[in-house]
Every structure is written in structure tokens, then in C-alpha cells.
Design an enzyme around this catalytic site. Sequence first.
Site, PDB file in Angstrom:
ATOM      1  N   SER A 268       0.850  -1.156   0.051  1.00  0.00           N
ATOM      2  CA  SER A 268      -0.001  -0.086   0.049  1.00  0.00           C
ATOM      3  C   SER A 268       0.934   1.222  -0.109  1.00  0.00           C
ATOM      4  O   SER A 268       1.949   1.092   0.467  1.00  0.00           O
ATOM      5  CB  SER A 268      -0.690  -0.085   1.207  1.00  0.00           C
TER       6      SER A 268
ATOM      7  N   TYR B 228      -2.194  -1.390  10.564  1.00  0.00           N
ATOM      8  CA  TYR B 228      -2.026  -1.298   9.038  1.00  0.00           C
ATOM      9  C   TYR B 228      -0.564  -0.759   8.282  1.00  0.00           C
ATOM     10  O   TYR B 228      -0.024  -1.603   7.604  1.00  0.00           O
ATOM     11  CB  TYR B 228      -3.290  -0.608   8.419  1.00  0.00           C
TER      12      TYR B 228
HETATM   13  P1  NAD Z   1     -11.528  -5.953   0.016  1.00  0.00           P
HETATM   14  O1  NAD Z   1     -12.269  -5.833   1.299  1.00  0.00           O
HETATM   15  O2  NAD Z   1     -12.166  -5.626  -1.240  1.00  0.00           O
HETATM   16  O3  NAD Z   1     -10.794  -7.687  -0.227  1.00  0.00           O
HETATM   17  C1  NAD Z   1     -10.302  -8.023   0.885  1.00  0.00           C
HETATM   18  C2  NAD Z   1      -9.998  -9.569   0.550  1.00  0.00           C
HETATM   19  O4  NAD Z   1      -9.381 -10.466   1.491  1.00  0.00           O
HETATM   20  C3  NAD Z   1     -11.702 -10.383   0.460  1.00  0.00           C
HETATM   21  O5  NAD Z   1     -11.471 -11.255  -0.660  1.00  0.00           O
HETATM   22  C4  NAD Z   1     -11.786 -11.113   1.735  1.00  0.00           C
HETATM   23  O6  NAD Z   1     -12.784 -11.920   1.881  1.00  0.00           O
HETATM   24  C5  NAD Z   1     -10.388 -11.329   1.888  1.00  0.00           C
HETATM   25  N1  NAD Z   1     -10.161 -11.619   3.434  1.00  0.00           N
HETATM   26  C6  NAD Z   1     -10.374 -10.876   4.514  1.00  0.00           C
HETATM   27  N2  NAD Z   1      -9.850 -11.268   5.564  1.00  0.00           N
HETATM   28  C7  NAD Z   1      -9.527 -12.574   5.245  1.00  0.00           C
HETATM   29  C8  NAD Z   1      -9.107 -13.520   6.078  1.00  0.00           C
HETATM   30  N3  NAD Z   1      -8.881 -13.866   7.316  1.00  0.00           N
HETATM   31  N4  NAD Z   1      -8.529 -14.762   5.357  1.00  0.00           N
HETATM   32  C9  NAD Z   1      -8.837 -14.921   3.958  1.00  0.00           C
HETATM   33  N5  NAD Z   1      -9.098 -13.919   3.478  1.00  0.00           N
HETATM   34  C10 NAD Z   1      -9.671 -12.674   3.824  1.00  0.00           C
HETATM   35  O7  NAD Z   1     -10.366  -5.151   0.272  1.00  0.00           O
HETATM   36  P2  NAD Z   1      -9.152  -4.414  -1.005  1.00  0.00           P
HETATM   37  O8  NAD Z   1      -9.232  -3.016  -0.877  1.00  0.00           O
HETATM   38  O9  NAD Z   1      -9.556  -5.313  -2.331  1.00  0.00           O
HETATM   39  O10 NAD Z   1      -7.760  -5.005  -0.348  1.00  0.00           O
HETATM   40  C11 NAD Z   1      -6.836  -5.840  -1.015  1.00  0.00           C
HETATM   41  C12 NAD Z   1      -5.612  -5.854  -0.558  1.00  0.00           C
HETATM   42  O11 NAD Z   1      -5.256  -4.281  -1.110  1.00  0.00           O
HETATM   43  C13 NAD Z   1      -5.312  -5.347   0.818  1.00  0.00           C
HETATM   44  O12 NAD Z   1      -4.297  -6.158   1.211  1.00  0.00           O
HETATM   45  C14 NAD Z   1      -5.198  -4.016   1.146  1.00  0.00           C
HETATM   46  O13 NAD Z   1      -4.782  -3.600   2.439  1.00  0.00           O
HETATM   47  C15 NAD Z   1      -4.777  -3.639  -0.161  1.00  0.00           C
HETATM   48  N6  NAD Z   1      -4.951  -2.243  -0.380  1.00  0.00           N
HETATM   49  C16 NAD Z   1      -6.175  -1.726  -0.724  1.00  0.00           C
HETATM   50  C17 NAD Z   1      -6.280  -0.431  -1.073  1.00  0.00           C
HETATM   51  C18 NAD Z   1      -7.522   0.348  -1.375  1.00  0.00           C
HETATM   52  O14 NAD Z   1      -7.476   1.486  -1.440  1.00  0.00           O
HETATM   53  N7  NAD Z   1      -8.716  -0.531  -1.590  1.00  0.00           N
HETATM   54  C19 NAD Z   1      -5.126   0.547  -1.121  1.00  0.00           C
HETATM   55  C20 NAD Z   1      -3.870   0.111  -0.960  1.00  0.00           C
HETATM   56  C21 NAD Z   1      -3.786  -1.437  -0.649  1.00  0.00           C
END
Ligand code: NAD
Length: 256
Positions: free
Chosen positions: A138, A151
Site C-alpha cells: 500500500s 495497518y
Molecule cells: P476487500 O475488502 O475488497 O478484499 C479483501 C479480500 O480479503 C476479500 O476477498 C476478503 O474476503 C479477504 N479476506 C479478508 N480477511 C481474510 C482472511 N482472514 N482470510 C482470507 N481472506 C480474507 O479489500 P481490497 O481493498 O481489495 O484490499 C485488498 C488488498 O489491497 C489489501 O491487502 C489492502 O490492504 C490492499 N490495499 C487496498 C487499497 C484500497 O484503497 N482499497 C489500497 C492499498 C492497498
Amino acid sequence: MLKGKTALVTGSTSGIGLGIAKALAQHGANIVLNGFGDVEGAKAEIAALDVQVDYHGADMSKPAQIEDMMKFAATRFGRVDVLVNNAGIQHVANVEDFPVERWDAVIAINLSSAFHTTRLAIPAMREANWGRVINIASAHGLVASSQKSAYVAAKHGIVGFTKSVALETATTGITSNAICPGWVLTPLVQKQINDRSEREGISLAQAQKDLLGEKQPSLQFTTVEQLGGLAVFLCSPAAEQVRGVAWQVDGGWTAQ
Ligand code: NAD
């Protein structure tokens, strides 16, 4: 390009993980999905791309379940060629109020799970002398924000972990890199927009505008398709000497 290869993407039932799984499948990779929620919907989206897809519901906070998932992937597809460590959760609170159980969960899911999947994937990658480890970090892997101590710690941690693995595999055909997105409009971020709108008594549209304006100079969300495109590039021969990077896709967030 990835025909005959297998990609395992953790947390791929929604958001960024599903977007990356789709992009890899579009280039021919068979996919192992993981995560909670709409499993059947995610499976159908991948199957429509004419590759093989399977699912394992391991909870990324549980090392024994992660081991079971890695065994399942090896049995089902031979080995994992592309490992995308994406599963992640967020919790927002000042450090003195941070629930201990939430801290442990964020560190386990956002950081330690990548250690477990990687340690279990590397031996077969070494045997094949080819592999790609792609960690979804991130902008918070490079800079901090208040109220996100767990985080930010986990994301800085995974950037460091990425570099160590890159060094350990530097003379092989395995690469290890991190992708550092800025704001992407996924359920994880929608929740923060909803909370902000409620807390400040403003509309959802205003909360979204404020969220972007605070951090992301482009004032536009990064898209899951853009992140998928970068993951595909990292799997390509052109990226063979890209090792240990933390690649921002953040609309200028960390350039400030
Ligand atoms: P999201 O909530 O849409 O997806 C998260 C996924 O992780 C889902 O499939 C959920 O079921 C799964 N998950 C959650 N807890 C779990 C567990 N204990 N075991 C297995 N699976 C689990 O979130 P996202 O925004 O797509 O985030 C995905 C990654 O990207 C994360 O690591 C997040 O930190 C990172 N990220 C997101 C953003 C953003 O702006 N959305 C920015 C930077 C980084």
C-alpha cells in the site's frame, strides 16, 4: 503468456484480489481463489475466462489453514507459479484505543500470512527455477497516516519482507516485488467513506471527494484493472530483473 501456470491469489473474492486474478486469467493462468463472501460469483467470473479455477477458504490468520491451502493448490495444479499475497483488513483507531485483538488480526492477515504462503511456495518455485511473488502492500507501506498503526506497521513490514525474499532468490528465476496502491474504490475503502460520511454528517459524495483530496493528488481512484496490468507485467520476461521493488500506483500520494 501464463498458459499452463497457476496463480494463487489470497483474498480474491472481491476488490483488488479478484481484479488481479482476472488479469492473470486473461493471460492464461489457472487460478486458485481464496477469501470470504461471494465465492461462487468470483469463481464464475474466472471460469468465464476459459481457465481452470478452484477455491480454498483458508482463513489467512490461521497458519494451519494456510498450510492446508498450499497443499491443496499443489495437489490440484502441481505447484503455485505466481503467488499474490493480497488478503488484507483495516482497523482505524488511535494507538491507545486500538483493540489488542484487532492489532493481532491485522498483523496476522496483512503480514504474517505472506510469510506462510511464501515459505511454502518457494521450494517448488526453486525446483522449477521460475516464480513470481507479488505482495499487495500500500502507499501505507511507504508513508503513514494517523489511526492506522497496525495497518501501517503491517504494510511497512511486507515491503521489507518483499526485499528479503528478493535477495534470497536473486540468482534464481524467482522474483519478489510489492505493489503499493493508493486509494482504490473497493469494499475496504467504501467502508471508510461510509464511516467518514456518518462521522462528519456529510454526503457520501463529499466524503469520497474529501478522502481523495486529502492524499491522492490525481483526485482519481486507482483501479483494479490498473493493478492487474502491473501484476501481469511483473510476471512477464521484461520484469525478470525487477526485484525487490515497492511500486507505487497511487496517483502521486507518496511523491508529496
Ligand atoms: P476487500 O475488502 O475488497 O478484499 C479483501 C479480500 O480479503 C476479500 O476477498 C476478503 O474476503 C479477504 N479476506 C479478508 N480477511 C481474510 C482472511 N482472514 N482470510 C482470507 N481472506 C480474507 O479489500 P481490497 O481493498 O481489495 O484490499 C485488498 C488488498 O489491497 C489489501 O491487502 C489492502 O490492504 C490492499 N490495499 C487496498 C487499497 C484500497 O484503497 N482499497 C489500497 C492499498 C492497498
